[in-house]
Design an enzyme around this catalytic site. Structure first.
Site: not given
Ligand code: ARG
Length: 386
Positions: A172, A224, A320
């Site tokens: 992502h 992912d 992420s």
């Molecule tokens: N999708 C998020 C990013 O792009 C990371 C999410 C992780 N979230 C969590 N509550 N552990 O950085």
């Protein structure tokens, strides 16, 4: 290279150690490879054959070392007794993604030559150490595989070094607007990105079955995962080291503690951290994490959750692609393995909404195939399941 990286199974040398038994080991000092014969309950050496190179490479992979550094052949003295000490290889049955045991059979090894291998060292840090939300500043060199992935100079995601050329991250992080490889940079070797070394990216491979890229209305975030190749190989030092991958067949253990690191937001509505943050969170079982008050069946078999029921510590936006690692001594010496890649979560650090991670053990064949098939293919590629 794994100088001190011997495996000595059956004896738990370090604590906390999980002490499971993967059936392949490499011994010191000469690093002969040994495979456990469960029928006769004994270890056997591998007789040299025309498939030495392939066998060496598959063996390193099977135990979570990303690559073979060297292999050679050593003579062993005349048999001491019962002749039950060797395995020979059915060379035509050997292939990546298969366990080496499936192509071995007990034999006399008439040539008296056994295979010796040296795998790429990984998962170790050079000193002992005692946003992430609710985390603490890390010490320089404590997570030497952590990188910051930056697009046009702006931090987007974390990543983990797995070899001198390859980084693991999340799919992502690479939506369509971020698919110009020459605008990406990898910052490494420092807990403060401003002091980091900079590497350029040659290749990005992301999982073609990461469904939000296929249809943005899909809210299944499975698969992912992505890997990136650098234009130049890295030189490892105390601040730049690869992490190990899980060994084939390694299971996650509910309740096991792991560490997630990153420069992501220190609050859901917060800002990025300037010093690399770390938090320690336990793995939560799929059953608990799929409960209606948790994620209500959104956790698929290629994900896992980690966190505390009450929340308070978690990864967050900007983390992420970064690592969730845990220490084990599957290979005698304690090493960190990349069990998870930071993927998603509802908010950050909320009660019953733990962080969700890509389950790396499910993608070992995908990772090694991507590395083999795209090492000389600059640009952005998608690759299906292998
Ligand atoms: N999708 C998020 C990013 O792009 C990371 C999410 C992780 N979230 C969590 N509550 N552990 O950085």
């Amino acid at each position: 290279p794994t100088k001190a990286g011997a495996f000595l199974y059956g004896v738990c040398m370090f604590s906390p150690c999980l002490c499971r038994f993967p059936p392949v080991q490499v011994n010191l000092p000469d690093q002969r490879i040994q495979v456990y014969d469960s029928t006769q309950k004994r270890w056997r050496q591998i007789c040299s054959s025309s498939a030495n190179e392939l066998l060496a490479s598959i063996s390193c992979e099977e135990v979570g070392f990303i690559s073979v550094v060297n292999y050679s052949v050593t003579s062993v003295p005349e048999a001491s007794g019962d002749g039950g000490e060797f395995f020979c290889v059915r060379t035509n049955e050997l292939s990546y993604g298969k366990k080496i045991k499936d192509s071995l059979f007990p034999c006399d090894c008439e040539n008296r030559e056994v295979l010796t291998i040296q795998c790429q060292d990984c998962g170790r840090r050079s000193f002992a150490v005692d946003r992430i939300v609710g985390g603490v500043d890390s010490r320089q060199g404590s997570w030497p595989w952590q990188v910051s992935l930056q697009y046009d100079g702006v931090h987007q995601c974390g990543g983990s070094i797995i070899s001198n050329r390859w980084i693991v991250s999340a799919a992502h992080c690479f939506p369509e607007r971020y698919r110009f490889v020459n605008r990406w940079r990898v910052l490494l070797g420092s807990i403060k990105p401003v002091n980091a070394n900079v590497a350029e990216v040659k290749t990005i491979v992301y999982h073609s079955s990461y469904l939000p890229f296929v249809d943005s209305n899909i809210d299944d975030n499975s698969r992912d995962i992505a890997v990136l190749a650098l234009t130049q190989p890295l030189t490892f030092n105390e601040n730049v080291q690869p992490v190990c991958l899980p060994a084939y067949g390694q299971r996650l253990i509910d309740g096991q503690m792991g560490t997630v690191t990153g420069w992501g937001n220190v609050d859901y509505y917060g800002h990025l951290a300037d010093v690399l943050q770390e938090v320690h969170v336990p793995i939560i079982s799929d059953a608990v994490c799929n409960a209606p008050d948790y994620y209500d069946n959104q956790i698929t078999t290629t994900m896992f959750c980690a966190g505390f029921e009450k929340g308070g510590t978690d990864a967050c936006q900007g983390d992420s692609g970064g690592p969730y690692v845990a220490e084990d001594c599957l290979s005698k010496m304690s090493r960190y393995r990349l069990l998870g890649v930071v993927s998603w979560g509802t908010g950050c650090a909320m009660p019953k909404k733990p962080g969700v991670y890509t389950r790396v053990s499910r993608f070992l064949p995908w990772i090694s195939t991507a590395m083999r098939n795209y090492q000389n293919s600059p640009g952005v590629h998608k690759m299906a399941r292998t």
